[in-house]
Design an enzyme around this catalytic site. Structure first.
Site, PDB file in Angstrom:
ATOM      1  N   HIS A   1       0.858  -1.192   0.000  1.00 13.15           N
ATOM      2  CA  HIS A   1       0.000   0.000   0.000  1.00 13.15           C
ATOM      3  C   HIS A   1       0.897   1.247   0.000  1.00 13.15           C
ATOM      4  CE1 HIS A   1      -3.938  -1.895   1.773  1.00 13.15           C
ATOM      5  NE2 HIS A   1      -3.461  -2.556   0.727  1.00 13.15           N
TER       6      HIS A   1
ATOM      7  N   CYS B   1      -6.159   1.947   5.709  1.00 17.25           N
ATOM      8  CA  CYS B   1      -6.824   0.708   6.120  1.00 17.25           C
ATOM      9  C   CYS B   1      -6.280   0.286   7.493  1.00 17.25           C
ATOM     10  CB  CYS B   1      -6.550  -0.388   5.085  1.00 17.25           C
ATOM     11  SG  CYS B   1      -4.848  -0.980   5.072  1.00 17.25           S
TER      12      CYS B   1
ATOM     13  N   CYS C   1      -2.388  -0.219   7.440  1.00 11.15           N
ATOM     14  CA  CYS C   1      -1.616   1.018   7.364  1.00 11.15           C
ATOM     15  C   CYS C   1      -1.789   1.863   8.626  1.00 11.15           C
ATOM     16  CB  CYS C   1      -1.995   1.799   6.113  1.00 11.15           C
ATOM     17  SG  CYS C   1      -1.475   0.923   4.622  1.00 11.15           S
TER      18      CYS C   1
ATOM     19  N   GLU D   1       0.926   3.937   1.731  1.00 15.26           N
ATOM     20  CA  GLU D   1       1.396   4.400   3.044  1.00 15.26           C
ATOM     21  C   GLU D   1       2.565   3.558   3.545  1.00 15.26           C
ATOM     22  OE1 GLU D   1      -1.716   3.526   2.106  1.00 15.26           O
ATOM     23  OE2 GLU D   1      -3.172   4.202   3.594  1.00 15.26           O
TER      24      GLU D   1
HETATM   25 ZN    ZN Z   1      -3.449   0.259   3.637  1.00 12.05          ZN
END
Ligand code: ZN
Length: 143
Positions: free
Chosen positions: A48, A78, A81, A50
């Site tokens: 991801h 999410c 993260c 992040e």
């Molecule tokens: Zn994430």
């Protein structure tokens, strides 16, 4: 957020969901690292935006603690993260669009501001939210 949006557009090129992130140094303006979603490009479920940006920021600083730093991301993080943000000791999260289906910084959960945790970053949401959300809706509409 403009830089994070530019990062998000790079994700789109590899067929990845357009999410972009930038980590700012404690001075609030120096860009330490950036990243975009690379799940498809890297065949990595954890890639991801992040997480990639946080890892690169830690590498740039030569330490895992990102105390004083700010994470700027186009979409609400999410659970994974949000957990990484908590672990990295980032002091501020700035995000654009809310993620009502999987967001863990205010929508479905509020992982980073859980009072049981001893490190709780400041959260600023809704920055350029419409532009951030538009990038995502355009991406899914084209699929
Ligand atoms: Zn994430």
């Amino acid at each position: 957020m403009r830089l994070a949006l530019a990062e998000a557009e790079r994700a789109d090129r590899s067929g990845d969901v357009p999410v972009g992130a930038v980590v700012l140094a404690p001075d609030g303006s120096t860009v330490l690292a950036s990243g975009h979603n690379e799940r498809e490009a890297g065949r990595d479920p954890t890639a991801h935006a992040e997480l990639l940006a946080l890892r690169r920021a830690a590498a740039a600083l030569g330490q895992w603690r990102l105390t004083g730093c700010t994470l700027v991301v186009t979409l609400e993080p999410c659970t994974m993260c949000a957990g990484a943000v908590q672990q990295s000791r980032v002091d501020r999260i700035v995000y654009g669009a809310r993620d009502e289906k999987a967001g863990a910084v205010g929508s479905l959960w509020d992982v980073v501001r859980d009072r049981r945790l001893n490190h709780r970053p400041e959260v600023v949401e809704g920055v350029l939210a419409e532009e951030c959300a538009h990038l995502l809706t355009a991406f899914f509409r084209d699929r």
